[in-house]
Design a protein around this motif. Structure first.
Motif, mmCIF file in Angstrom:
data_model
loop_
_atom_site.group_PDB
_atom_site.id
_atom_site.type_symbol
_atom_site.label_atom_id
_atom_site.label_comp_id
_atom_site.label_asym_id
_atom_site.label_seq_id
_atom_site.Cartn_x
_atom_site.Cartn_y
_atom_site.Cartn_z
ATOM 1 N N ALA A 150 0.840 -1.201 0.000
ATOM 2 C CA ALA A 150 0.000 0.000 0.000
ATOM 3 C C ALA A 150 0.871 1.246 0.000
ATOM 4 C CB ALA A 150 -0.906 0.021 1.230
ATOM 5 N N ALA A 151 0.335 2.299 -0.587
ATOM 6 C CA ALA A 151 0.948 3.632 -0.527
ATOM 7 C C ALA A 151 0.040 4.473 0.362
ATOM 8 C CB ALA A 151 1.059 4.237 -1.918
ATOM 9 N N LEU A 152 0.608 5.006 1.444
ATOM 10 C CA LEU A 152 -0.154 5.752 2.436
ATOM 11 C C LEU A 152 0.418 7.145 2.609
ATOM 12 C CD1 LEU A 152 -0.156 2.878 5.078
ATOM 13 C CD2 LEU A 152 -2.014 3.430 3.521
ATOM 14 N N ARG A 153 -0.272 7.957 3.369
ATOM 15 C CA ARG A 153 0.238 9.270 3.780
ATOM 16 C C ARG A 153 0.144 9.356 5.286
ATOM 17 N NH1 ARG A 153 2.514 12.653 0.443
ATOM 18 N NH2 ARG A 153 1.881 12.419 -1.694
ATOM 19 N N ALA A 154 1.262 9.684 5.912
ATOM 20 C CA ALA A 154 1.248 9.940 7.350
ATOM 21 C C ALA A 154 0.420 11.201 7.596
ATOM 22 C CB ALA A 154 2.679 10.131 7.853
ATOM 23 N N PRO A 155 -0.075 11.406 8.804
ATOM 24 C CA PRO A 155 -0.828 12.630 9.093
ATOM 25 C C PRO A 155 -0.051 13.901 8.755
ATOM 26 C CG PRO A 155 -1.124 11.049 10.852
ATOM 27 C CD PRO A 155 -0.086 10.474 9.930
ATOM 28 N N SER A 156 1.274 13.834 8.788
ATOM 29 C CA SER A 156 2.106 14.996 8.441
ATOM 30 C C SER A 156 2.148 15.241 6.932
ATOM 31 C CB SER A 156 3.527 14.780 8.949
ATOM 32 O OG SER A 156 4.109 13.670 8.277
ATOM 33 N N GLY A 157 1.602 14.298 6.152
ATOM 34 C CA GLY A 157 1.621 14.409 4.697
ATOM 35 C C GLY A 157 2.743 13.627 4.039
ATOM 36 N N VAL A 158 3.633 13.043 4.833
ATOM 37 C CA VAL A 158 4.772 12.286 4.302
ATOM 38 C C VAL A 158 4.264 11.024 3.602
ATOM 39 C CG1 VAL A 158 6.762 10.888 5.019
ATOM 40 C CG2 VAL A 158 6.406 13.144 6.008
ATOM 41 N N PRO A 159 4.761 10.740 2.388
ATOM 42 C CA PRO A 159 4.371 9.501 1.709
ATOM 43 C C PRO A 159 5.093 8.297 2.315
ATOM 44 C CG PRO A 159 5.960 10.697 0.382
ATOM 45 C CD PRO A 159 5.666 11.562 1.585
ATOM 46 N N VAL A 160 4.327 7.269 2.652
ATOM 47 C CA VAL A 160 4.866 6.064 3.293
ATOM 48 C C VAL A 160 4.405 4.847 2.498
ATOM 49 C CG1 VAL A 160 4.853 4.663 5.401
ATOM 50 C CG2 VAL A 160 4.836 7.162 5.565
ATOM 51 N N LEU A 161 5.331 3.944 2.244
ATOM 52 C CA LEU A 161 4.986 2.695 1.577
ATOM 53 C C LEU A 161 4.929 1.582 2.616
ATOM 54 C CD1 LEU A 161 7.203 2.962 -1.616
ATOM 55 C CD2 LEU A 161 4.760 3.467 -1.371
ATOM 56 N N GLN A 162 3.857 0.814 2.555
ATOM 57 C CA GLN A 162 3.714 -0.349 3.427
ATOM 58 C C GLN A 162 4.137 -1.574 2.641
ATOM 59 O OE1 GLN A 162 -0.006 -0.874 5.612
ATOM 60 N NE2 GLN A 162 0.063 -3.060 5.131
ATOM 61 N N TYR A 163 5.169 -2.258 3.153
ATOM 62 C CA TYR A 163 5.630 -3.519 2.591
ATOM 63 C C TYR A 163 5.233 -4.609 3.569
ATOM 64 C CZ TYR A 163 8.499 -1.726 -1.232
ATOM 65 O OH TYR A 163 8.920 -1.149 -2.416
#
Length: 166
Positions: free
Chosen positions: A145-158
């Motif tokens: 999944a490709a997510l966004r932290a509450p701060s707006g930072v893009p985070v990838l879930q592996y």
């Protein structure tokens, strides 16, 4: 290379504080905030308690008996993303980068998790952190999944399944 893991000791809090007192090391970690020794002392205590309860934690990574950072598995506790799912993570001091240490330590942790019959783990990695994304792939994790932290930072879930589905 001799990489060994141990449950962090009280002394490791100081080593972690020194290793991670570096904006480049912290660049892709949360808000990038550098923490002090007191913060790491409490963090080590939480990891010791987690290890006692579960057999897993963020273990100190030792290279030739010198603390290089940590790697391990703990529950994802953020109020977004895969809350409650076990997350594998790693962080090394800068002078230990690029030597395969995180990958070797990660494999050791995954082997331990399999022995403990952990069914699945995820890794939450800042989308711009190419080195950590490469470690996740070398460990056999697959982008989920490709997510966004509450701060707006893009985070990838592996993620990776460690035990056969029942």
């Amino acid at each position: 290379m001799s990489v060994r893991l141990r449950v962090p000791t009280t002394e490791d809090a100081g080593a972690w504080a020194d290793l991670f007192d570096d904006a480049e090391v912290m660049r892709y970690v949360g808000t990038g905030e550098v923490r002090d020794r007191a913060w790491y002392a409490a963090f080590v205590q939480r990891q010791q308690e987690l290890a006692e309860r579960t057999g897993l934690c963020l273990f100190s990574v030792l290279v030739a008996e010198e603390v290089a950072g940590f790697t391990g598995i703990q529950p994802w506790t953020q109020p977004w993303g895969p809350t409650g799912v076990l997350e594998i993570g790693w962080r090394l001091g800068r002078r230990f980068w690029g030597r395969g240490i995180a990958t070797e330590a990660g494999r050791t942790v995954l082997d331990r998790a399999r022995t403990l019959e952990v069914p699945r783990v995820v890794a939450m990695v800042h989308a711009d952190n190419a080195a950590s994304l490469a470690v996740a792939r070398k460990l056999g994790l697959i982008e989920e999944a490709a997510l966004r932290a509450p701060s707006g930072v893009p985070v990838l879930q592996y993620g990776v399944r460690l035990t056969a589905a029942s």
